[in-house]
Design a protein around this motif. Structure first.
Motif, PDB file in Angstrom:
ATOM      1  N   ASP A  76       5.607  20.470 -32.041  1.00 62.98           N
ATOM      2  CA  ASP A  76       4.783  21.038 -33.123  1.00 62.98           C
ATOM      3  C   ASP A  76       3.312  20.619 -32.984  1.00 62.98           C
ATOM      4  O   ASP A  76       2.413  21.255 -33.524  1.00 62.98           O
ATOM      5  CB  ASP A  76       5.328  20.594 -34.490  1.00 62.98           C
TER       6      ASP A  76
ATOM      7  N   GLY B 115       7.046   4.873 -30.388  1.00 55.98           N
ATOM      8  CA  GLY B 115       6.435   5.972 -31.137  1.00 55.98           C
ATOM      9  C   GLY B 115       6.784   7.371 -30.652  1.00 55.98           C
ATOM     10  O   GLY B 115       6.262   8.354 -31.169  1.00 55.98           O
TER      11      GLY B 115
ATOM     12  N   LYS C 176      12.192   8.199 -31.593  1.00 58.54           N
ATOM     13  CA  LYS C 176      13.615   7.826 -31.568  1.00 58.54           C
ATOM     14  C   LYS C 176      14.206   7.822 -32.983  1.00 58.54           C
ATOM     15  O   LYS C 176      15.263   8.388 -33.240  1.00 58.54           O
ATOM     16  CB  LYS C 176      13.790   6.422 -30.951  1.00 58.54           C
ATOM     17  N   THR C 177      13.483   7.135 -33.878  1.00 59.04           N
ATOM     18  CA  THR C 177      13.981   7.003 -35.249  1.00 59.04           C
ATOM     19  C   THR C 177      13.993   8.351 -35.963  1.00 59.04           C
ATOM     20  O   THR C 177      14.964   8.698 -36.644  1.00 59.04           O
ATOM     21  CB  THR C 177      13.094   5.992 -36.008  1.00 59.04           C
ATOM     22  N   THR C 178      12.934   9.116 -35.765  1.00 58.99           N
ATOM     23  CA  THR C 178      12.852  10.427 -36.423  1.00 58.99           C
ATOM     24  C   THR C 178      13.948  11.358 -35.909  1.00 58.99           C
ATOM     25  O   THR C 178      14.573  12.088 -36.677  1.00 58.99           O
ATOM     26  CB  THR C 178      11.457  11.058 -36.186  1.00 58.99           C
TER      27      THR C 178
END
Ligand SMILES: Nc1nc2c(ncn2[C@@H]2O[C@H](COP(=O)(O)OP(=O)(O)O)[C@@H](O)[C@H]2O)c(=O)[nH]1
Ligand SMILES: [Mg+2]
Length: 251
Positions: A172, A10, A13-15
Motif C-alpha cells: 500500500d 519493522g 511480522k506482528t501486523t
C-alpha cells in the motif's frame, strides 16, 4: 500447520500475524497465536502464548544492567532456556488448524543465533512448518536490494530446513513492484538488469548469484501483501496451502 513469521525489524511480522489470524478465523479455521518478542510494547492481537509472561526486554535491562542490544542477545539465550515451557503451552500441545508464530523484532536473534534453529528443530517434530519471510517493500529500491533479500530467504531455508515463502509487505506504501515481479518469475532477467543498473562486484558475480537463486528458489510467484490493510492474504493462504500439500512445487 505452524507458520513462523521472520523478517527485518519493522517489516510487519506482528501486523501480519494479526491480520492473517483475522483472515483465518473469518474463514472458519482454528488459530493459536504465539508472541516470541520480549521487546514488543503493545500487540494488536491476543496471544495464546506470550514470552513476556516469562520476561520482557526491560526486565532484562534492569536485572542484568544491559543496554537494549545486549538485552536482546540475552533474550535469545533465555528463549532457548525456556523452550520446554514454551513447547508445553497451549498452542503447541493442543490441536489447531494454524499456529501463527511472531518472532523477535530483530531478526538476528532468531535467524543468526542458536535460538531459531533449536526452536525450529523442535517445531518440526510437531507437524508441518512453513516460514514466511517478510520483505519490507520499502527496502526494495534497487536490484541489489532485491538480490540481498532473496539470498537471505535462501539462507534461512538452509538454516531452518523448512520451506520458506518470501512475501513483500507494505505494498500500500510502495509504488511499482514490476521489476521484482519480472525477476522472480525469470531470474535470468537479472543478468540484463544488472548490466544496466549496477556496477562493481555484484555485476561481476551475477552469473553465479543467478545460478544459486535458480537452484534454490522454491517460489516463482511473488506474494504481495499489505498486512496493515489486509490485502493479499488469500494469495498468502493459497501459497501456504500449496507448500503444505505438495511440499515444494509452487509452479
Ligand atoms: N503502510 C503499511 N505499514 C505497515 C504494514 N505492515 C506493518 N506496517 C507498519 O510497520 C510498522 C512495524 O510493523 P510491525 O508489525 O510492528 O513490524 P515487526 O517489527 O516486523 O513486528 C508499524 O508501524 C506497522 O503499522 C503494511 O502493510 N503497510
Ligand atoms: Mg513485532
Amino acid at each position: 500447520m505452524y507458520v513462523v513469521f521472520v523478517g527485518t525489524a519493522g517489516c510487519g511480522k506482528t501486523t501480519l500475524t494479526w491480520s492473517y489470524s483475522k483472515w483465518l478465523r473469518g474463514n472458519g479455521f482454528t488459530v493459536a497465536l504465539v508472541n516470541l518478542d520480549p521487546g514488543v510494547h503493545k500487540l494488536p492481537y491476543n496471544p495464546d502464548f506470550d514470552i513476556r509472561r516469562i520476561f520482557t526486554l526491560s526486565d532484562l535491562m534492569i536485572k542484568y544492567n544491559l543496554g537494549p542490544n545486549a538485552a536482546f542477545i540475552k533474550s535469545g539465550e533465555l528463549i532457548l532456556e525456556y523452550l520446554d515451557e514454551i513447547f508445553s503451552s497451549k498452542p503447541f500441545s493442543e490441536d489447531y488448524d494454524y499456529v501463527l508464530i511472531d518472532t523477535p523484532g530483530q531478526m538476528e536473534i532468531f535467524v543468526f543465533r542458536d535460538t531459531g534453529r533449536e526452536f525450529m528443530r523442535r517445531l518440526r517434530k510437531l507437524g508441518s512448518v512453513v516460514v514466511v519471510y517478510i520483505v519490507d517493500g520499502e527496502l526494495v529500491t534497487s536490484v541489489s536490494d532485491l538480490i540481498t533479500l532473496w539470498l537471505m530467504s535462501i539462507l534461512i531455508q538452509s538454516k531452518f530446513e523448512v520451506p520458506v515463502v518470501p512475501v513483500v509487505n507494505k505494498v500500500d506504501k510502495v509504488g511499482d513492484l514490476t521489476l521484482p515481479e519480472v525477476i522472480v518469475k525469470n531470474p535470468s532477467k537479472l543478468r540484463e538488469c544488472i548490466n544496466v543498473l549496477e556496477r562493481g562486484l555484484l555485476a561481476e558475480v551475477i552469473g553465479d548469484v543467478i545460478s544459486i537463486i535458480e537452484k534454490a528458489s522454491q517460489s516463482i510467484r511473488l506474494v504481495k501483501l499489505s498486512a496493515l490493510k489486509s490485502e493479499g492474504l488469500e494469495e498468502l493462504h493459497s501459497i501456504l496451502y500449496e507448500v503444505f500439500c505438495t511440499c515444494g512445487d509452487l509452479t
